[in-house]
Motif scaffolding. Structure first.
Motif, PDB file in Angstrom:
ATOM      1  N   SER A 377       0.824  -1.195   0.000  1.00 26.88           N
ATOM      2  CA  SER A 377       0.000   0.000   0.000  1.00 26.88           C
ATOM      3  C   SER A 377       0.862   1.249   0.000  1.00 26.88           C
ATOM      4  CB  SER A 377      -0.907  -0.013   1.240  1.00 26.88           C
ATOM      5  OG  SER A 377      -1.465   1.250   1.477  1.00 26.88           O
ATOM      6  N   ASP A 378       0.583   2.171  -0.938  1.00 23.26           N
ATOM      7  CA  ASP A 378       1.346   3.410  -0.927  1.00 23.26           C
ATOM      8  C   ASP A 378       1.053   4.237   0.326  1.00 23.26           C
ATOM      9  OD1 ASP A 378      -1.219   4.311  -1.512  1.00 23.26           O
ATOM     10  OD2 ASP A 378      -0.710   5.147  -3.474  1.00 23.26           O
ATOM     11  N   TYR A 379      -0.086   3.963   0.949  1.00 22.07           N
ATOM     12  CA  TYR A 379      -0.429   4.661   2.185  1.00 22.07           C
ATOM     13  C   TYR A 379       0.544   4.300   3.297  1.00 22.07           C
ATOM     14  CZ  TYR A 379      -3.446   6.674   5.789  1.00 22.07           C
ATOM     15  OH  TYR A 379      -3.946   7.434   6.819  1.00 22.07           O
ATOM     16  N   LYS A 387       2.425  10.461  10.036  1.00 23.53           N
ATOM     17  CA  LYS A 387       1.662   9.296   9.579  1.00 23.53           C
ATOM     18  C   LYS A 387       1.550   8.257  10.694  1.00 23.53           C
ATOM     19  CE  LYS A 387       0.346   8.571   5.903  1.00 23.53           C
ATOM     20  NZ  LYS A 387       0.926   7.857   4.771  1.00 23.53           N
ATOM     21  N   GLU A 390      -1.164   9.348  12.843  1.00 27.11           N
ATOM     22  CA  GLU A 390      -2.423   9.174  12.120  1.00 27.11           C
ATOM     23  C   GLU A 390      -2.887   7.719  12.167  1.00 27.11           C
ATOM     24  OE1 GLU A 390      -4.194   9.836   7.601  1.00 27.11           O
ATOM     25  OE2 GLU A 390      -2.263  10.702   8.186  1.00 27.11           O
ATOM     26  N   ILE A 403     -10.683   8.119   1.320  1.00 27.80           N
ATOM     27  CA  ILE A 403      -9.246   7.878   1.440  1.00 27.80           C
ATOM     28  C   ILE A 403      -8.778   7.269   0.124  1.00 27.80           C
ATOM     29  CG2 ILE A 403      -9.560   5.573   2.451  1.00 27.80           C
ATOM     30  CD1 ILE A 403      -7.044   6.083   4.112  1.00 27.80           C
ATOM     31  N   LYS A 404      -7.598   7.664  -0.348  1.00 21.33           N
ATOM     32  CA  LYS A 404      -7.085   7.152  -1.614  1.00 21.33           C
ATOM     33  C   LYS A 404      -5.888   6.261  -1.338  1.00 21.33           C
ATOM     34  CE  LYS A 404      -7.251   9.562  -5.382  1.00 21.33           C
ATOM     35  NZ  LYS A 404      -7.031  10.573  -6.466  1.00 21.33           N
ATOM     36  N   VAL A 405      -5.950   5.021  -1.843  1.00 21.98           N
ATOM     37  CA  VAL A 405      -4.881   4.052  -1.673  1.00 21.98           C
ATOM     38  C   VAL A 405      -4.556   3.450  -3.033  1.00 21.98           C
ATOM     39  CG1 VAL A 405      -4.173   1.906  -0.541  1.00 21.98           C
ATOM     40  CG2 VAL A 405      -5.625   3.528   0.682  1.00 21.98           C
ATOM     41  N   ASN A 406      -3.281   3.477  -3.396  1.00 27.86           N
ATOM     42  CA  ASN A 406      -2.821   2.942  -4.678  1.00 27.86           C
ATOM     43  C   ASN A 406      -3.625   3.502  -5.852  1.00 27.86           C
ATOM     44  OD1 ASN A 406      -1.010   1.486  -3.174  1.00 27.86           O
ATOM     45  ND2 ASN A 406      -2.063  -0.475  -3.403  1.00 27.86           N
ATOM     46  N   GLU A 409      -9.917   5.463  -4.943  1.00 29.77           N
ATOM     47  CA  GLU A 409     -10.596   6.158  -3.858  1.00 29.77           C
ATOM     48  C   GLU A 409     -11.595   5.229  -3.164  1.00 29.77           C
ATOM     49  OE1 GLU A 409     -13.691   9.537  -4.182  1.00 29.77           O
ATOM     50  OE2 GLU A 409     -11.750  10.567  -3.888  1.00 29.77           O
ATOM     51  N   SER A 433       2.763  -2.773   9.272  1.00 31.75           N
ATOM     52  CA  SER A 433       3.694  -1.893   8.555  1.00 31.75           C
ATOM     53  C   SER A 433       4.994  -2.590   8.158  1.00 31.75           C
ATOM     54  CB  SER A 433       4.002  -0.655   9.404  1.00 31.75           C
ATOM     55  OG  SER A 433       4.573  -1.015  10.652  1.00 31.75           O
ATOM     56  N   ASN A 438       5.529  -4.138   2.972  1.00 31.86           N
ATOM     57  CA  ASN A 438       5.637  -2.875   3.714  1.00 31.86           C
ATOM     58  C   ASN A 438       6.882  -2.910   4.592  1.00 31.86           C
ATOM     59  OD1 ASN A 438       3.126  -2.153   2.636  1.00 31.86           O
ATOM     60  ND2 ASN A 438       2.027  -3.094   4.348  1.00 31.86           N
TER      61      ASN A 438
END
Length: 463
Positions: A377-379, A387, A390, A403-406, A409, A433, A438
């Protein structure tokens, strides 16, 4: 019109519905006039046994699968309360097929963890009806055990019997195959492909065997309220060694068929079957799509005591052809509860399985259009200090909105994850993570404690 309705309701006697856990059924209603009936049902997400040594995180109505049996009378006005336990992770609702009205109550009962909702309906039609969750993704909620039966007893009740029991079939979709030990996560792919790992009665391959078998005596009569929660498969319900004296197909109570061997119970449907116990022995409840029974768990037992009748049947008391099957489904050694060890060392994978995998999936791939992926995930690619705070906040407080992931939306609701102290939260975040591609510095309990305390009006767990 509203005044007339209010006067009618005020003149009705009021009572609280008796709800029972499977396989038990509330006693027949003996009153002869309608009443205002209060039904209270709580949604509980909990780990329970799916098979011997196999645990699963079920979403339940009342802590059981199927949910509690609800019995009301034709003509009753029902005040229905749905509560979502504060430790749950997701919002839920309920669609009762006995309700006449759009959604069957679903829109009126969308309930976040820690909240209650209420609506009323009149029981216009007698019969046996499924209820289930209708929160998106609907199939996923049903597949995790969110279904049960509500019986609208007709004004002229069915004839009295000696025993009434409650049996509901369901198909379950785990990431691992049948019988693999440990806590098993839900598999969206298997569910979409309609390839269940388990097909069981009353939420477990062990629910109606051994000491948990249904019971009766020679000469007694039995009525089974049979349902099929699905979400996908049709049941071919059969009791080996019995012929149904009467079947009320598809849950209707106005007409019955006699001398039936096997009856179809559709997904989201029901049937009522009745028979007399003519001789002793162990009778086997099955889905006669028979590989499901001996390889996926849809096997139950009815143990009948008393003097056998050799004129009726001269064979052995227990049929070794069926009970001798080596399938895990016929094991009698299971005990209630979960095999999870509360004293085990904290395990990030286990915490993920119980807290996150139900939505984000076993390998964190997410569900397109519903739950974003955590894997690759780019998130999670670059976890800066802001982050990290968050992430702590999202897990503890949840997140609503976009929320936008890879590049995709998502617009939904993530509810807070309950029951995580600083050490558990650090273990969970470190696992998420640093898995599936990741890479980030691990979280520590001290770091989580400081990040938690920096969030306004959010106190440490247990304080």
């Amino acid at each position: 019109m509203h005044l007339v309705l209010a006067l009618m309701l005020s003149a009705m006697p009021e009572e609280k519905a008796v709800l029972t856990d499977p396989p038990n059924v509330p006693p027949p209603i003996t009153r002869t006039t309608p009443a205002k009936v209060k039904v209270e049902l709580e949604v509980v997400e909990k780990v329970m046994q799916l098979a011997d040594g196999v645990d699963y995180t079920f979403w339940t109505y009342g802590g059981t699968v199927p949910g509690k049996f609800i019995r009301i009378r034709e003509g009753d006005t029902v005040e229905f309360w749905l509560e979502n336990h504060p430790n749950n992770k997701l919002p839920h609702n309920i669609d009762l097929h006995a309700v006449t009205g759009p959604g069957g109550g679903a829109a009126s009962t969308f309930t976040a963890p820690g909240h209650k909702s209420r609506f009323t309906f009149m029981a216009l039609n007698p019969g046996l009806y499924i209820y289930h969750c209708a929160t998106a993704p609907v199939g996923m909620h049903i597949a995790n055990g969110m279904y049960g039966l509500i019986y609208v007893q007709p004004k002229t009740a069915l004839p009295k019997v000696d025993h009434e029991y409650y049996v509901v079939q369901g198909d379950f979709y785990t990431d691992a195959d049948f019988g693999v030990k440990g806590l098993q996560p839900f598999s969206m792919k298997r569910a979409i492909d309609e390839k269940p790992s388990y097909v069981v009665f009353n939420g477990s391959a062990m629910s109606l065997v051994g000491e948990r078998a249904l019971k009766g005596k020679v000469g007694e009569s039995v009525r089974l309220f049979v349902g099929n929660g699905g979400p996908n498969l049709v049941s071919s319900f059969h009791v080996i060694g019995e012929i149904f004296d009467k079947v009320y197909p598809e849950g209707g109570v106005k007409a019955s068929q006699e001398h039936v061997q096997t009856t179809i119970v559709p997904a989201g449907g029901s049937a009522i079957v009745e028979f007399k116990l003519d001789t002793d022995g162990t009778y086997i409840l099955v889905d006669h799509s028979i590989f499901r029974t001996f390889n996926k768990g849809s096997l139950g037992m009815l143990k009948v005591e008393g003097p056998g009748r050799k004129d009726v049947y001269s064979g052995k008391e227990v049929d070794e052809v069926y009970l001798g099957d080596e399938s895990v489904a016929t094991s009698l050694k299971a005990t209630p509860g979960t095999s999870a060890d509360p004293n085990a060392k904290l395990d990030g994978k286990a915490l993920f399985a119980t807290s996150c995998a139900m939505c984000h999936q076993a390998e964190a791939q997410g569900v397109p259009g519903a739950f974003p992926p955590l894997a690759k995930s780019d998130y999670l690619a670059n976890i800066s200090n802001s982050k990290r705070q968050e992430l702590v906040e999202i897990v503890l407080r949840g997140k609503t909105g976009k929320i936008k992931v890879n590049g995709q939306e998502y617009n939904g609701v993530m509810t807070p994850v309950a029951g995580l102290d600083d050490e558990k939260l650090a273990t969970l975040l470190s696992y998420v993570s640093n898995t599936w591609g990741n890479k980030a510095p691990p979280f520590t309990a001290d770091e989580v404690k400081k990040l938690r305390e920096s969030l306004p009006e959010l106190k440490p767990a247990g304080k």
